[in-house]
Design a protein around this motif. Sequence first.
Motif, PDB file in Angstrom:
ATOM      1  N   MET A   1       0.835  -1.201   0.000  1.00 24.26           N
ATOM      2  CA  MET A   1       0.000   0.000   0.000  1.00 24.26           C
ATOM      3  C   MET A   1       0.874   1.257   0.000  1.00 24.26           C
ATOM      4  N   ARG A   2       0.451   2.260  -0.722  1.00 27.30           N
ATOM      5  CA  ARG A   2       1.139   3.535  -0.722  1.00 27.30           C
ATOM      6  C   ARG A   2       0.369   4.528   0.146  1.00 27.30           C
ATOM      7  N   HIS A   3       1.089   5.546   0.621  1.00 27.56           N
ATOM      8  CA  HIS A   3       0.491   6.571   1.469  1.00 27.56           C
ATOM      9  C   HIS A   3       0.849   7.947   0.923  1.00 27.56           C
ATOM     10  N   ARG A   4      -0.097   8.884   1.047  1.00 25.44           N
ATOM     11  CA  ARG A   4       0.165  10.262   0.648  1.00 25.44           C
ATOM     12  C   ARG A   4      -0.438  11.205   1.685  1.00 25.44           C
ATOM     13  N   ASP A   5       0.358  12.173   2.097  1.00 26.68           N
ATOM     14  CA  ASP A   5      -0.106  13.194   3.029  1.00 26.68           C
ATOM     15  C   ASP A   5      -1.047  14.151   2.291  1.00 26.68           C
ATOM     16  N   LEU A   6      -2.231  14.356   2.827  1.00 22.36           N
ATOM     17  CA  LEU A   6      -3.226  15.260   2.248  1.00 22.36           C
ATOM     18  C   LEU A   6      -3.403  16.520   3.076  1.00 22.36           C
ATOM     19  N   SER A   7      -2.410  16.841   3.906  1.00 20.31           N
ATOM     20  CA  SER A   7      -2.543  17.924   4.884  1.00 20.31           C
ATOM     21  C   SER A   7      -1.620  19.089   4.565  1.00 20.31           C
ATOM     22  N   VAL A 139     -18.033  14.255   4.348  1.00 17.79           N
ATOM     23  CA  VAL A 139     -17.598  15.012   3.170  1.00 17.79           C
ATOM     24  C   VAL A 139     -16.253  15.666   3.446  1.00 17.79           C
ATOM     25  N   ALA A 140     -15.350  15.585   2.463  1.00 16.39           N
ATOM     26  CA  ALA A 140     -14.055  16.272   2.527  1.00 16.39           C
ATOM     27  C   ALA A 140     -13.885  17.088   1.255  1.00 16.39           C
ATOM     28  N   VAL A 141     -13.161  18.207   1.356  1.00 13.80           N
ATOM     29  CA  VAL A 141     -12.961  19.090   0.215  1.00 13.80           C
ATOM     30  C   VAL A 141     -11.574  19.716   0.291  1.00 13.80           C
ATOM     31  N   ASP A 142     -10.972  19.947  -0.869  1.00  6.39           N
ATOM     32  CA  ASP A 142      -9.649  20.587  -0.928  1.00  6.39           C
ATOM     33  C   ASP A 142      -9.795  22.100  -1.079  1.00  6.39           C
ATOM     34  N   ALA A 143     -10.692  22.671  -0.321  1.00 12.70           N
ATOM     35  CA  ALA A 143     -10.965  24.108  -0.328  1.00 12.70           C
ATOM     36  C   ALA A 143     -11.238  24.533   1.107  1.00 12.70           C
ATOM     37  N   LEU A 144     -11.393  25.829   1.291  1.00  9.41           N
ATOM     38  CA  LEU A 144     -11.548  26.384   2.635  1.00  9.41           C
ATOM     39  C   LEU A 144     -12.855  25.986   3.297  1.00  9.41           C
ATOM     40  N   ASN A 145     -13.907  25.708   2.504  1.00  5.34           N
ATOM     41  CA  ASN A 145     -15.246  25.693   3.045  1.00  5.34           C
ATOM     42  C   ASN A 145     -16.141  24.901   2.103  1.00  5.34           C
ATOM     43  N   VAL A 146     -17.096  24.149   2.638  1.00  7.44           N
ATOM     44  CA  VAL A 146     -18.088  23.509   1.769  1.00  7.44           C
ATOM     45  C   VAL A 146     -19.179  24.493   1.355  1.00  7.44           C
ATOM     46  N   ASP A 147     -19.363  25.558   2.128  1.00 12.88           N
ATOM     47  CA  ASP A 147     -20.268  26.653   1.788  1.00 12.88           C
ATOM     48  C   ASP A 147     -19.476  27.786   1.144  1.00 12.88           C
ATOM     49  N   ASN A 171     -27.012  16.331  10.647  1.00 15.72           N
ATOM     50  CA  ASN A 171     -27.322  14.905  10.538  1.00 15.72           C
ATOM     51  C   ASN A 171     -26.123  14.036  10.906  1.00 15.72           C
ATOM     52  N   ASP A 172     -25.205  14.610  11.682  1.00 14.01           N
ATOM     53  CA  ASP A 172     -24.043  13.908  12.227  1.00 14.01           C
ATOM     54  C   ASP A 172     -23.071  13.437  11.144  1.00 14.01           C
ATOM     55  N   CYS A 173     -23.084  14.117   9.991  1.00 14.33           N
ATOM     56  CA  CYS A 173     -22.084  13.869   8.954  1.00 14.33           C
ATOM     57  C   CYS A 173     -20.904  14.819   9.193  1.00 14.33           C
ATOM     58  N   LEU A 174     -19.701  14.300   9.220  1.00 14.03           N
ATOM     59  CA  LEU A 174     -18.521  15.109   9.465  1.00 14.03           C
ATOM     60  C   LEU A 174     -18.098  15.838   8.193  1.00 14.03           C
ATOM     61  N   ILE A 175     -17.387  16.958   8.366  1.00 15.46           N
ATOM     62  CA  ILE A 175     -16.865  17.744   7.248  1.00 15.46           C
ATOM     63  C   ILE A 175     -15.368  17.946   7.453  1.00 15.46           C
ATOM     64  N   PHE A 176     -14.591  17.636   6.424  1.00 12.86           N
ATOM     65  CA  PHE A 176     -13.149  17.856   6.435  1.00 12.86           C
ATOM     66  C   PHE A 176     -12.834  18.916   5.380  1.00 12.86           C
ATOM     67  N   GLU A 177     -12.076  19.932   5.757  1.00 13.62           N
ATOM     68  CA  GLU A 177     -11.780  21.039   4.853  1.00 13.62           C
ATOM     69  C   GLU A 177     -10.269  21.274   4.765  1.00 13.62           C
ATOM     70  N   ASN A 178      -9.862  21.947   3.672  1.00 11.26           N
ATOM     71  CA  ASN A 178      -8.460  22.281   3.428  1.00 11.26           C
ATOM     72  C   ASN A 178      -7.580  21.055   3.190  1.00 11.26           C
ATOM     73  N   LEU A 179      -8.106  20.048   2.483  1.00 10.28           N
ATOM     74  CA  LEU A 179      -7.229  18.977   2.036  1.00 10.28           C
ATOM     75  C   LEU A 179      -6.354  19.478   0.891  1.00 10.28           C
ATOM     76  N   THR A 180      -5.311  18.737   0.584  1.00  8.23           N
ATOM     77  CA  THR A 180      -4.425  19.072  -0.533  1.00  8.23           C
ATOM     78  C   THR A 180      -3.829  17.790  -1.091  1.00  8.23           C
ATOM     79  N   GLY A 181      -3.299  17.872  -2.320  1.00  8.07           N
ATOM     80  CA  GLY A 181      -2.552  16.757  -2.889  1.00  8.07           C
ATOM     81  C   GLY A 181      -3.393  15.607  -3.398  1.00  8.07           C
TER      82      GLY A 181
END
Length: 213
Positions: A1-7, A139-147, A171-181
């Motif tokens: 398996m390969r790994h990549r930092d998305l932070s 939900v995760a996004v490579d941007a500052l905000n989902v809104d 609805n207890d869905c988590l949001i991850f923001e500012n991903l990269t790579g």
Amino acid sequence: MRHRDLSHTVETDMPVFPGDPPVVVGPHTTVPEDGYRVSAVECGSHAGTHVDAPSHTESDGRAIDAVGVDRFAFDAVRADCRGLDPRTPIGPDALPATDADLLVVQTGWDAHWGDSTYFDHPFLTPEAAAFCEGQGYDVAVDALNVDPTPTENARPGEPDGFQAHHTLLGNDCLIFENLTGLSGLPERLEVLAFPLKLGGCDGAPVRAVARYD
């Protein structure tokens, strides 16, 4: 398996949501003067690559330390939404319906990290957020905000406030923001994104990592 930092690296003066605490990383003690090194880190709970807990926008939502650790290891699907103009809405038609438990929305906006264009990112429409909630996606996004993020370039008719946040976090869905790579990753992958265990907090920085064949 390969790994990549998305932070993104947490560092002084990194981009933050307008009005959030600035990030400052500096020496508290040094080896020459004290014999050991300790850094002082000042930041908000949503600095850099981070997760929003339900309590971020919901008065009765769970804090980040109340979310079990197993929730932060994901079977993920990547939706390629690159090539959009600034402040373009992303609707449900652009998003896949799968059995994954995390939808990673790739806008390519991480390329603008550190300049003013970063704040004029594409965003999820309320209908897209409802689609994600219906699929059971975090939900995760490579941007500052989902809104949409408020700037002088805001357009008439954009959703007001935090509609996507309310739909997801309510609805207890988590949001991850500012991903990269995200470029070059397979459509299906594992994502590991474990937050700091901040007591009673509405979110926390994460070290997001992709794991894939």
